[in-house]
Design a protein around this motif. Structure first.
Motif, short mmCIF file in Angstrom:
data_model
loop_
_atom_site.label_atom_id
_atom_site.label_comp_id
_atom_site.label_asym_id
_atom_site.label_seq_id
_atom_site.Cartn_x
_atom_site.Cartn_y
_atom_site.Cartn_z
N PRO A 78 -29.64 6.80 58.66
CA PRO A 78 -29.21 5.76 57.72
C PRO A 78 -29.32 6.23 56.27
O PRO A 78 -30.21 5.80 55.53
CB PRO A 78 -30.17 4.61 58.02
N SER A 79 -28.43 7.10 55.88
CA SER A 79 -28.49 7.66 54.52
C SER A 79 -27.39 7.10 53.63
O SER A 79 -26.86 7.79 52.76
CB SER A 79 -28.42 9.18 54.57
N GLY A 80 -27.05 5.83 53.87
CA GLY A 80 -26.07 5.15 53.03
C GLY A 80 -26.48 3.71 52.82
O GLY A 80 -27.37 3.19 53.52
N THR A 81 -25.85 3.07 51.88
CA THR A 81 -26.12 1.66 51.58
C THR A 81 -24.81 0.89 51.60
O THR A 81 -23.83 1.30 50.96
CB THR A 81 -26.79 1.49 50.22
N ASP A 116 -27.78 -7.02 49.80
CA ASP A 116 -27.15 -8.28 49.38
C ASP A 116 -27.74 -8.72 48.05
O ASP A 116 -28.96 -8.92 47.95
CB ASP A 116 -27.36 -9.36 50.44
N LYS A 117 -26.90 -8.80 47.05
CA LYS A 117 -27.33 -9.22 45.71
C LYS A 117 -28.48 -8.36 45.18
O LYS A 117 -29.46 -8.85 44.63
CB LYS A 117 -27.73 -10.69 45.73
N GLY A 118 -28.34 -7.05 45.41
CA GLY A 118 -29.31 -6.10 44.86
C GLY A 118 -30.57 -5.91 45.67
O GLY A 118 -31.45 -5.14 45.28
N THR A 119 -30.66 -6.57 46.82
CA THR A 119 -31.87 -6.48 47.64
C THR A 119 -31.53 -5.99 49.05
O THR A 119 -30.56 -6.45 49.65
CB THR A 119 -32.57 -7.85 47.74
#
Length: 363
Positions: free
Chosen positions: A119-122, A156-159
């Motif tokens: 999981p090396s993405g966002t 979601d919303k920076g979190t």
């Protein structure tokens, strides 16, 4: 299948195909990807679609059947076996793709998914889908992949979104080939023809249906194959690759040892070591395929593998890989300098096995 008489890998691949694939192995290494003629064979045999339903032009094999083929292809050539295994494993994700997306991705004869489990993405939630940024290593088959899969943390919303236990939520995504940036950075001593390169996306916006969850509870195809737990599925498919390469190594040892002209004790010792190695690996294969058979039968019958059987699958998979690697290393000193020659067949098998066996799932 009679578990007490597991056939040699050569029994599952036509001899002419074996010869054709092996004759191109050295050239494929030089280019860093499978030879076009090797790929043509793979597509004709539908080996990338071992786990794909027949209605999507797949073979729809059972897990034991597919493992026989994967082990055999690894015996034929490490890079071919590994690429087929990793890419057919990614094509297995069809069971978790929304039907409208599956029809688009698998609507052609040549379909090959590549990707990474790390999981090396966002993935940032946006209206109608996700905006994704990430960089993933070791995407086997990247040179000829038609699409890519990758795991991402969800924002979601920076979190970063978390489960009830506090762990970060991870989901899988599918990208089209033209959406990714490829990096030709695969540079290892073995598995040279697998094109296991890195890829990335930068602020890529994709629709919501490109997200999928690899879990039996989220399948869209009602078949036992997609109910088999992914961890044990992956462990087993990787393990047979190491075993197939080990058997290839032993097969190449035979003529080397037979042609020795050194002192009698040396010759007898090397041949004894080879015979013992073959016998030990034979028993380990039998144990492995027995637990696979039992777990698959339960899955095919009840659409679930009992939890108590899963540790046994993991254990036997790791032991098969470890035993294969150990036996090869015990034989290696008897092989002479030909085994250290970068251009020899036995050296290529040794390099491939020791590169593939670095996979973390096999530890």
């Amino acid at each position: 299948m009679n578990i007490k008489a597991i056939p040699h890998p050569s029994q599952f691949v036509d001899a002419k195909l074996t010869a054709a694939i092996r004759s191109l192995a050295a050239e494929a290494e030089k280019t860093g990807s499978l030879h076009p003629e090797q790929l043509a064979i793979i597509y004709k045999q539908k080996w990338f679609n071992l786990f794909v339903p027949e209605k999507y032009n797949g073979l729809q094999l059972t897990l034991p059947e597919a493992l026989n083929i994967e082990e055999s292809l690894a015996w034929v050539d490490g890079s071919v076996g590994w690429t087929v295994t990793l890419c057919s494993g990614a094509n297995w994700f069809i069971g978790f793709l929304q039907p409208n997306l599956a029809k688009i991705i698998f609507n052609k004869d040549k379909v090959c998914l590549a990707g990474s489990g790390r999981p090396s993405g966002t993935a940032r939630i946006i209206e109608g889908g996700y905006e994704i940024t990430g960089f993933w290593k070791y995407a086997t088959g990247s040179a000829h992949a038609t699409a890519f899969t990758a795991n991402c943390f969800i924002e979601d919303k920076g979190t970063i979104i978390r489960d009830k236990d506090g762990s970060a939520v991870i989901k899988s995504f599918l990208f089209l080939r033209e959406e990714v940036i490829l990096h030709n950075d695969w540079d290892c001593m073995g598995m040279l023809a697998t094109s296991s390169n890195s890829f990335e996306v930068q602020r890529l916006r994709i629709p919501e249906n490109r997200c999928f969850v690899i879990d039996a509870a989220f399948t869209f195809i009602d078949e036992p194959l997609y109910q088999y737990p992914f961890l044990q599925f992956a462990e087993a498919t990787l393990a047979v690759n190491i075993c197939g390469m080990a058997i290839h190594f032993m097969d190449v040892c035979q003529p080397l040892f037979n042609g020795r002209s050194e002192n009698r004790n040396y010759i007898d010792t090397s041949r004894s070591c080879l015979n013992n190695a073959r016998e030990e690996l034979k028993h380990k294969r039998e144990s492995f395929y027995l637990v696979i058979k039992n777990s698959w039968n339960e899955c095919a019958k009840n659409n679930v593998v009992p939890a108590e059987l899963l540790p046994g699958v993991s254990k036997q998979s790791k032991e098969l890989a470890a035993t294969s690697r150990r036996l090869v290393d015990e034989l290696y000193p008897y092989c002479g300098l030909i085994a250290a020659n970068n251009h020899s067949e036995i050296n290529r098998v040794w390099r491939d096995l020791h590169t593939a066996s670095q996979h973390s799932l096999l530890i």
